[in-house]
Design a protein around this motif. Structure first.
Motif, mmCIF file in Angstrom:
data_model
loop_
_atom_site.group_PDB
_atom_site.id
_atom_site.type_symbol
_atom_site.label_atom_id
_atom_site.label_comp_id
_atom_site.label_asym_id
_atom_site.label_seq_id
_atom_site.Cartn_x
_atom_site.Cartn_y
_atom_site.Cartn_z
ATOM 1 N N CYS A 111 0.853 -1.199 0.000
ATOM 2 C CA CYS A 111 0.000 0.000 0.000
ATOM 3 C C CYS A 111 0.885 1.245 0.000
ATOM 4 C CB CYS A 111 -0.880 0.032 1.245
ATOM 5 S SG CYS A 111 -1.993 -1.375 1.359
ATOM 6 N N GLY A 112 0.392 2.310 -0.599
ATOM 7 C CA GLY A 112 1.155 3.554 -0.609
ATOM 8 C C GLY A 112 2.376 3.427 -1.502
ATOM 9 N N PHE A 196 -16.804 -6.097 -2.347
ATOM 10 C CA PHE A 196 -16.321 -5.412 -3.553
ATOM 11 C C PHE A 196 -15.093 -4.595 -3.219
ATOM 12 C CE2 PHE A 196 -19.262 -2.177 -1.816
ATOM 13 C CZ PHE A 196 -18.419 -1.085 -1.768
ATOM 14 N N GLY A 197 -14.316 -4.295 -4.237
ATOM 15 C CA GLY A 197 -13.153 -3.435 -4.068
ATOM 16 C C GLY A 197 -12.077 -3.780 -5.061
ATOM 17 N N LEU A 198 -10.887 -3.252 -4.767
ATOM 18 C CA LEU A 198 -9.688 -3.644 -5.494
ATOM 19 C C LEU A 198 -8.912 -4.534 -4.539
ATOM 20 C CD1 LEU A 198 -8.760 0.007 -6.532
ATOM 21 C CD2 LEU A 198 -10.052 -1.642 -7.918
ATOM 22 N N ASN A 199 -7.825 -5.132 -4.987
ATOM 23 C CA ASN A 199 -7.046 -5.941 -4.060
ATOM 24 C C ASN A 199 -6.450 -5.059 -2.958
ATOM 25 O OD1 ASN A 199 -3.830 -7.245 -3.829
ATOM 26 N ND2 ASN A 199 -5.622 -8.325 -3.059
ATOM 27 N N HIS A 200 -6.497 -5.548 -1.733
ATOM 28 C CA HIS A 200 -6.038 -4.814 -0.549
ATOM 29 C C HIS A 200 -6.754 -3.467 -0.453
ATOM 30 C CE1 HIS A 200 -2.027 -7.227 0.168
ATOM 31 N NE2 HIS A 200 -3.094 -8.003 0.065
ATOM 32 N N PHE A 247 -5.685 -6.312 13.035
ATOM 33 C CA PHE A 247 -7.059 -6.836 13.195
ATOM 34 C C PHE A 247 -7.858 -5.958 14.154
ATOM 35 C CE2 PHE A 247 -5.313 -11.138 11.851
ATOM 36 C CZ PHE A 247 -5.925 -11.090 10.611
ATOM 37 N N ASP A 248 -7.211 -5.471 15.188
ATOM 38 C CA ASP A 248 -7.875 -4.625 16.176
ATOM 39 C C ASP A 248 -8.300 -3.287 15.559
ATOM 40 O OD1 ASP A 248 -8.577 -4.101 19.008
ATOM 41 O OD2 ASP A 248 -7.108 -2.486 18.761
ATOM 42 N N ASN A 249 -7.439 -2.727 14.695
ATOM 43 C CA ASN A 249 -7.735 -1.425 14.076
ATOM 44 C C ASN A 249 -9.041 -1.415 13.283
ATOM 45 O OD1 ASN A 249 -5.792 0.347 14.908
ATOM 46 N ND2 ASN A 249 -4.399 -0.046 13.184
ATOM 47 N N ALA A 250 -9.490 -2.584 12.845
ATOM 48 C CA ALA A 250 -10.739 -2.635 12.059
ATOM 49 C C ALA A 250 -11.901 -2.051 12.858
ATOM 50 C CB ALA A 250 -11.037 -4.071 11.632
ATOM 51 N N LYS A 251 -11.790 -2.038 14.191
ATOM 52 C CA LYS A 251 -12.915 -1.530 14.994
ATOM 53 C C LYS A 251 -13.161 -0.040 14.735
ATOM 54 C CE LYS A 251 -10.333 -0.756 19.284
ATOM 55 N NZ LYS A 251 -9.756 -1.509 20.385
ATOM 56 N N TYR A 252 -12.084 0.718 14.532
ATOM 57 C CA TYR A 252 -12.271 2.161 14.285
ATOM 58 C C TYR A 252 -12.989 2.381 12.953
ATOM 59 C CZ TYR A 252 -8.816 2.297 17.982
ATOM 60 O OH TYR A 252 -8.152 2.104 19.159
ATOM 61 N N LEU A 253 -12.613 1.582 11.973
ATOM 62 C CA LEU A 253 -13.241 1.732 10.653
ATOM 63 C C LEU A 253 -14.706 1.297 10.712
ATOM 64 C CD1 LEU A 253 -10.305 0.373 8.454
ATOM 65 C CD2 LEU A 253 -10.868 2.746 8.994
ATOM 66 N N ALA A 254 -14.978 0.224 11.430
ATOM 67 C CA ALA A 254 -16.361 -0.273 11.527
ATOM 68 C C ALA A 254 -17.247 0.728 12.281
ATOM 69 C CB ALA A 254 -16.381 -1.637 12.210
ATOM 70 N N ARG A 255 -16.643 1.452 13.218
ATOM 71 C CA ARG A 255 -17.438 2.448 13.951
ATOM 72 C C ARG A 255 -17.720 3.678 13.083
ATOM 73 N NH1 ARG A 255 -13.763 2.448 19.394
ATOM 74 N NH2 ARG A 255 -14.126 0.278 19.920
ATOM 75 N N MET A 256 -16.683 4.144 12.385
ATOM 76 C CA MET A 256 -16.856 5.393 11.620
ATOM 77 C C MET A 256 -17.649 5.189 10.337
ATOM 78 S SD MET A 256 -13.359 7.592 12.047
ATOM 79 C CE MET A 256 -12.119 6.328 12.016
ATOM 80 N N THR A 264 -8.770 -5.299 6.133
ATOM 81 C CA THR A 264 -7.804 -4.732 7.090
ATOM 82 C C THR A 264 -6.865 -3.721 6.433
ATOM 83 O OG1 THR A 264 -6.541 -6.710 6.633
ATOM 84 C CG2 THR A 264 -7.699 -6.638 8.727
ATOM 85 N N TYR A 265 -6.590 -3.899 5.123
ATOM 86 C CA TYR A 265 -5.664 -2.985 4.447
ATOM 87 C C TYR A 265 -6.212 -1.568 4.341
ATOM 88 C CZ TYR A 265 -2.184 -6.504 3.430
ATOM 89 O OH TYR A 265 -1.189 -7.444 3.565
ATOM 90 N N MET A 266 -7.517 -1.380 4.575
ATOM 91 C CA MET A 266 -8.064 -0.015 4.528
ATOM 92 C C MET A 266 -7.468 0.874 5.608
ATOM 93 S SD MET A 266 -9.751 -0.170 1.838
ATOM 94 C CE MET A 266 -9.999 1.597 1.862
#
Ligand code: NAD
Ligand code: G6P
Ligand code: MN
Length: 442
Positions: A111-112, A196-200, A247-256, A264-266
């Motif tokens: 990424c990046g 749906f999406g692109l890879n990662h 894996f833990d960071n996904a919680k912030y994305l799921a909340r927002m 997870t790559y998001m």
């Protein structure tokens, strides 16, 4: 019974013994006639080959195993190539991660800017491998590619070798589904995911378990705990502290952004500033892997060569190898199994460009993937995908045209990069670091 000749490209990979174990676990249904390992690094492959030989002796002693660095020997008459090359090895992954971090930009292998750099190294070696298959393999060959950065590789191969029989896959969605299965207390094979999406770069939109929609229950869990399962079932893959943090960071994305469940790559695109703060600029994931997975493999070989003793269990890869073999079997036997894979969009996601390589569900037949139709996606996701897709397209065009201007556009377009000045600093430093590997950019 039909039998198969299969070559693993990047035979010296840290994953090879585990993938061979996953292959041989299926030997009753998916019988190999010959297994070949092919690599351009003879010594690395020789060492990993010692472990592979042990796996073969244990799980399918009659199987013929060949190690080679000669393309003709490797690809002649093969039915399958599993591609897992890491162009530049971990030494270059380390630079992909550390150069952007100097400029307070996300340092990540796929990424990046790091992913763009790795892409520029990998496009032409992958083209060369396709050409070997076209020249030597059976006309019905299939390449199952998971060499990273898979998004850029998939896009480039679609442009440069559109007729190649290559299916690009990634284990992240299925690894997340493994955790989801743990959370929902079911078998991962009973999960039907819409995605749906692109890879990662994607989102799960619906999770069904045996026809029961369990999306909302899962979302509620992920908002609290991310994708960390309730009990820590032992998994060899994705088990280091840095993966748990991811894996833990996904919680912030799921909340927002509660519409969907993120890949997870998001985190690298949506939480970039925090990712940079959390990073150790002098010790990145590449260092962790060199000191961990890679060292364990080569230490085990050295010990085995001295003592004749070896414990192979740390090298079995779980869902990673299982998934690759499941996809290959669906191609081999026309099983039409549903998997999340990369395909040319061609209208599947209605409001994303036709020539994007999207990651979506598809039924895998012996003639390739039959993608599902996803339909329209909402503006936020569409905008994110369009920006990332344009970035990946520009970097592929930069490689094909040898264009510095397009490379700079790609680096600037990436959401992890704050300005054109920063993009230029990173690109110029990466050109120096990658002289041996990149096409010349003028
Ligand atoms: P590794 O460095 O241990 O192994 C890669 C091997 O590829 C090395 O032995 C190297 O010599 C070889 N190689 C490099 N260029 C080559 C070429 N042109 N022809 C033949 N062989 C070549 O790396 P690893 O960590 O085991 O990963 C292997 C690859 O699999 C990487 O690209 C990694 O990103 C990818 N991967 C992808 C996924 C996914 O989800 N898509 C998952 C895991 C790993
Ligand atoms: C996931 C991704 C792969 C990536 C890997 C890196 O499985 O899907 O594309 O190669 O993570 O894992 P590592 O342990 O090498 O950081
Ligand atoms: Mn991946």
């Amino acid at each position: 019974m039909r039998t198969f000749k299969l070559v693993i490209v990047g035979g010296g990979s840290t994953y090879t013994p585990g993938i061979v174990k996953s292959l041989l676990d299926k030997k009753e249904e998916f019988k190999l006639e010959e297994l070949r390992l092919y690599d351009n690094n003879e010594e690395r492959q020789r060492k990993v080959g010692i472990l592979v030989q042990k796996v073969v002796e244990k799980f399918d002693p009659e199987l013929k195993l060949t190690l080679t660095t000669d393309p003709e020997e490797a690809f002649t008459d093969i039915d399958f190539a599993f591609a897992q090359m890491r162009v530049g090895l971990y030494k270059m992954r380390e630079l992909d991660e550390k150069i952007p971090l100097k400029y307070d930009v996300v340092g990540q292998e796929t990424c990046g800017p790091g992913g763009l750099a790795y892409g520029l190294r990998t496009i032409y070696p992958m083209v060369e491998m396709i050409d070997f298959c076209e020249k030597y393999a059976k006309p019905t060959y299939w390449i199952v590619n998971y060499s990273n950065p898979a998004a850029i590789v998939a896009k480039a191969m679609y442009l440069l070798r559109p007729k190649a029989r290559i299916l690009n896959i990634c284990d992240m969605p299925v690894a997340i589904m493994r955790n989801m299965a743990n959370i929902l207390d079911c078998d991962r094979h009973d999960i039907v995911a819409d995605y749906f999406g692109l890879n990662h770069f994607g989102w799960f939109t619906k999770i069904r378990v045996k026809d029961e929609d369990r999306t909302e229950e899962l979302k509620a869990y992920v908002k609290e705990h991310g994708y960390m399962p309730p009990d820590e079932r032992s998994e060899v893959r994705h088990n280091d502290a840095s993966w748990k943090h991811t894996f833990d960071n996904a919680k912030y994305l799921a909340r927002m952004f509660p519409d969907y469940l993120p890949n997870t790559y998001m985190q690298y695109y949506l939480l970039g500033d925090q990712i940079v703060k959390d990073a150790d600029k002098n010790h990145t994931r590449a260092n962790e892997v060199m000191e961990g997975r890679e060292k364990r493999i080569f230490d085990a070989v050295d010990t085995y060569e001295k003592t004749g003793e070896i414990d192979m269990t740390p090298f079995f890869t779980g869902v990673h190898g299982e998934f690759i073999v499941e996809v290959a079997m669906s191609l081999a036997f026309n099983l039409r199994k549903r998997h999340l894979v990369m395909v040319p969009n061609q209208g599947a996601v209605k409001n994303v460009p036709d020539d994007a390589m999207v990651e979506i569900p598809a039924y895998i037949t012996s003639e390739g993937p039959e993608p599902v139709r996803v339909g329209q996606i909402p503006t936020f996701y569409k905008g994110m995908i369009e920006q990332q897709e344009a970035c990946e397209k520009l970097v592929v065009e930069a490689a094909i045209e040898g264009s510095y201007k397009k490379a700079l556009m790609a680096f600037t377009m990436n959401k992890t990069v704050p300005s054109a000045f920063v993009a230029k600093h990173i690109l110029d430093e990466m050109i120096e670091a990658n002289r041996e590997f990149w096409p010349e950019l003028k």
